[in-house]
Write a protein that holds these residues in place. Structure first.
Motif, short mmCIF file in Angstrom:
data_model
loop_
_atom_site.label_atom_id
_atom_site.label_comp_id
_atom_site.label_asym_id
_atom_site.label_seq_id
_atom_site.Cartn_x
_atom_site.Cartn_y
_atom_site.Cartn_z
N TYR A 44 41.66 23.82 47.56
CA TYR A 44 43.00 24.68 47.50
C TYR A 44 43.08 26.05 46.56
CZ TYR A 44 47.83 25.89 45.35
OH TYR A 44 48.81 26.29 44.76
N ALA A 45 44.04 26.87 46.98
CA ALA A 45 43.99 27.93 45.89
C ALA A 45 45.11 28.94 45.77
CB ALA A 45 42.94 28.94 46.71
N PRO A 46 45.91 29.59 45.09
CA PRO A 46 47.48 29.85 45.30
C PRO A 46 47.45 31.34 45.83
CG PRO A 46 46.12 30.48 43.41
CD PRO A 46 45.14 29.24 43.77
N HIS A 47 46.32 32.03 46.15
CA HIS A 47 46.63 33.04 47.26
C HIS A 47 45.13 32.88 48.63
CE1 HIS A 47 50.16 34.47 45.24
NE2 HIS A 47 49.76 34.25 43.88
N GLU A 48 46.17 33.65 49.71
CA GLU A 48 44.99 33.81 50.15
C GLU A 48 43.31 33.75 49.94
OE1 GLU A 48 46.20 37.27 53.14
OE2 GLU A 48 46.65 35.53 53.95
N TRP A 49 44.40 35.24 48.60
CA TRP A 49 42.60 36.49 48.11
C TRP A 49 41.85 35.55 47.68
CZ3 TRP A 49 47.59 37.95 48.68
CH2 TRP A 49 49.17 37.38 47.20
N CYS A 50 42.41 34.39 47.41
CA CYS A 50 41.58 33.53 45.34
C CYS A 50 40.42 32.28 46.55
CB CYS A 50 42.63 32.45 45.25
SG CYS A 50 43.94 33.51 43.72
N SER A 51 39.31 32.88 45.97
CA SER A 51 38.03 32.15 46.25
C SER A 51 38.50 30.64 46.57
CB SER A 51 37.15 32.39 45.48
OG SER A 51 36.79 33.68 45.97
N THR A 52 37.41 30.11 46.85
CA THR A 52 37.78 28.80 46.86
C THR A 52 36.35 27.61 46.62
OG1 THR A 52 37.95 28.09 49.27
CG2 THR A 52 39.70 28.13 48.89
N GLN A 53 35.34 28.68 46.72
CA GLN A 53 34.21 27.99 46.83
C GLN A 53 33.19 29.22 46.00
OE1 GLN A 53 32.77 25.80 48.32
NE2 GLN A 53 34.69 25.07 48.69
N SER A 54 32.05 28.63 45.00
CA SER A 54 31.68 29.89 44.13
C SER A 54 30.84 29.70 43.27
CB SER A 54 33.05 30.95 43.64
OG SER A 54 32.97 30.06 42.20
N ASP A 55 29.44 30.23 43.38
CA ASP A 55 28.77 30.10 42.30
C ASP A 55 29.19 30.48 40.75
OD1 ASP A 55 26.15 29.29 41.08
OD2 ASP A 55 25.17 30.74 42.39
N TRP A 56 28.59 30.13 40.39
CA TRP A 56 28.48 29.97 38.70
C TRP A 56 29.23 31.77 38.26
CZ3 TRP A 56 30.74 26.60 35.85
CH2 TRP A 56 29.76 25.60 35.97
N TYR A 57 30.53 32.08 37.67
CA TYR A 57 30.80 33.62 37.32
C TYR A 57 31.53 33.25 35.89
CZ TYR A 57 35.59 31.80 39.18
OH TYR A 57 37.38 31.34 39.04
N THR A 58 32.19 34.64 35.45
CA THR A 58 32.17 34.93 34.03
C THR A 58 33.73 34.52 34.64
OG1 THR A 58 30.27 35.93 33.26
CG2 THR A 58 32.71 36.40 32.49
N VAL A 59 34.49 33.45 33.78
CA VAL A 59 36.31 33.56 34.18
C VAL A 59 36.67 34.17 32.88
CG1 VAL A 59 36.47 31.07 33.02
CG2 VAL A 59 37.86 32.15 34.78
N TRP A 60 35.53 34.06 31.69
CA TRP A 60 37.09 34.72 30.19
C TRP A 60 34.89 35.31 29.54
CZ3 TRP A 60 41.23 36.42 28.35
CH2 TRP A 60 40.75 36.07 26.70
N PHE A 61 35.46 36.67 29.67
CA PHE A 61 36.70 38.08 29.39
C PHE A 61 35.74 38.69 30.70
CE2 PHE A 61 38.29 41.83 28.80
CZ PHE A 61 39.79 41.46 28.79
N SER A 62 36.68 38.87 31.67
CA SER A 62 35.81 39.47 32.96
C SER A 62 37.84 40.47 33.08
CB SER A 62 35.80 39.01 34.71
OG SER A 62 35.91 39.41 34.88
N LEU A 63 37.91 41.64 33.19
CA LEU A 63 38.81 42.26 33.72
C LEU A 63 38.90 42.55 35.13
CD1 LEU A 63 39.04 46.33 31.99
CD2 LEU A 63 40.32 43.46 31.03
N GLU A 64 38.37 41.68 35.93
CA GLU A 64 38.59 41.90 37.07
C GLU A 64 39.36 40.64 37.67
OE1 GLU A 64 35.10 40.35 40.57
OE2 GLU A 64 34.52 41.56 38.94
#
Length: 400
Positions: A44-64
């Motif tokens: 599940y994701a709150p919006h269609e543009w939100c990924s549901t699958q990913s490798d490790w990524y920086t969640v904090w801190f990232s302006l993106e």
């Protein structure tokens, strides 16, 4: 030739003596004070543009992650859930702390290492005075969303203990100085009072240097869980509240039930219907229609109520004479979803002065280990890790 060799040997001996005189420094950052990474395997994701699958990524801190629309993905992936007395990440989300033992992820909060400096000035100053990153200067980042008991369950304190022992051995059996900031101070106090023995502290530690220690909580944490506190992050207060209500560290940072510090009659929250002191948390959470918040608060460790002494030589440094939230006043219809009028008192802009100075009780509680309190007028909570006077004072402690 003989004189030249003798001179070279003497110079080498002097240099070695200077190097070995340096107490290795172990940094424990504050809330929001190190990078976090996430990995997704969600249905599940709150919006269609939100990924549901990913490798490790920086969640904090990232302006993106904080860009419009995408911020909803960030909030959903970063928030913790509380159910049946236990915390967890959202389903399908893993969170990890990169760079344990290194200083990179505390020097800058962004992975690109240029946007959000944090401990960079402190690290740069120490390296100019002979410290070597990864050897005599290291850091112990952690998941700052968590309270100390949850960090212990996750093995953080085992890793912290092993890191301190490694630094001791790698630096000619020289005892270590732990320098902490903000939430990192009570987080480390838990380690010193609940985890390791006095024998261990006497062998491996030279000093404990808490900067801006949140010893008895802060009214800013009340703002966070009641109405949301973005605190400079480009999200709305209610978006911030959604995140902050999930993270146990925010409840841990609420004013401690100690009538020597917080009044049982003078309210912290004022509304047209009723007022609330720090001893009225259950009613506060019920009236803001979030009764689960009181269960989250009750689940926390209570060791800050007694504030046991660390029994390590301690330098308790903090900012003073900066206006700091003291009381939240809500007008008709504002509570709890609108930002209150904030009445100010003294402190460092984030933590109230009585909380910052609560470490003074250790002067009596640990007579065999000196305790020094020092206020830095006009220095704010976050400037305590960048201010030249503060950094020079810390440098003097570890090199003396």
């Amino acid at each position: 030739m003989l004189l030249r060799n003798v001179f070279a040997l003497s110079l080498l001996t002097v240099c070695w003596s200077i190097t070995t005189a340096l107490s290795p420094v172990l940094i424990v950052p504050g809330i929001l004070g190190n990078q976090l990474q996430a990995k997704l395997d969600k249905d599940y994701a709150p919006h269609e543009w939100c990924s549901t699958q990913s490798d490790w990524y920086t969640v904090w801190f990232s302006l993106e992650q904080l860009a419009p629309y995408v911020v909803d993905c960030f909030l959903n992936n970063s928030r913790m859930l509380f159910d049946d007395g236990k915390y967890s990440n959202c389903e399908g989300v893993q969170v990890r702390v990169p760079g344990f033992g290194d200083t990179d992820t505390v020097e800058h909060l962004d992975a690109e290492e240029f946007l959000i400096p944090y401990m960079h000035d402190l690290v740069e100053l120490f390296t100019k005075h002979g410290y070597v990153k990864g050897v005599s200067l290291r850091a112990a980042p952690y998941d700052w969303r968590l309270s100390p008991d949850l960090l212990q369950q996750g093995g953080y304190y085992d890793n912290l203990q092993n890191l301190a022992e490694t630094m001791y051995k790698d630096n000619n059996n020289t005892s270590v100085t732990i320098v902490t900031h903000s939430l990192g101070s009570p987080t480390t106090l838990y380690f010193l009072t609940q985890v390791v023995s006095q024998e261990w502290k006497d062998k491996y530690l030279k000093a404990f240097v808490p900067l801006s220690g949140v010893w008895k909580g802060t009214v800013k944490a009340v703002i966070a869980v009641v109405s949301g506190n973005p605190d400079g992050i480009p999200i709305t207060p209610l978006e911030a509240r959604y995140l902050e209500r999930g993270n146990p560290a925010n409840y841990f940072l609420m004013p401690v039930l100690d009538n020597k510090i917080w009044s049982s009659t003078d309210p912290v929250v004022v509304t047209p219907e009723r007022n609330y002191t720090v001893f009225d948390y259950q009613a506060l959470f019920n009236d803001m229609k979030y009764p689960m918040g009181y269960s989250q608060y009750q689940a926390l460790p209570t060791f800050l109520t007694e504030l046991a002494a660390p029994h390590v030589t301690t330098y308790c440094y903090y900012g003073t004479q900066v206006e700091t939230p003291l009381k939240l006043v809500y007008k008709e219809g504002q509570f709890p979803d609108t930002q209150p009028t904030v009445l100010k008192g003294n402190g460092d802009g984030t933590v109230n002065d009585a909380s910052l100075e609560a470490c003074s009780v250790w002067k009596v509680a640990q007579p065999s280990h000196p305790v020094e309190l020092r206020g830095f007028p006009g220095v704010s909570h976050f400037d305590m890790v960048t201010n030249d006077d503060v950094l020079q004072a810390v440098l003097e402690i570890v090199t003396n």
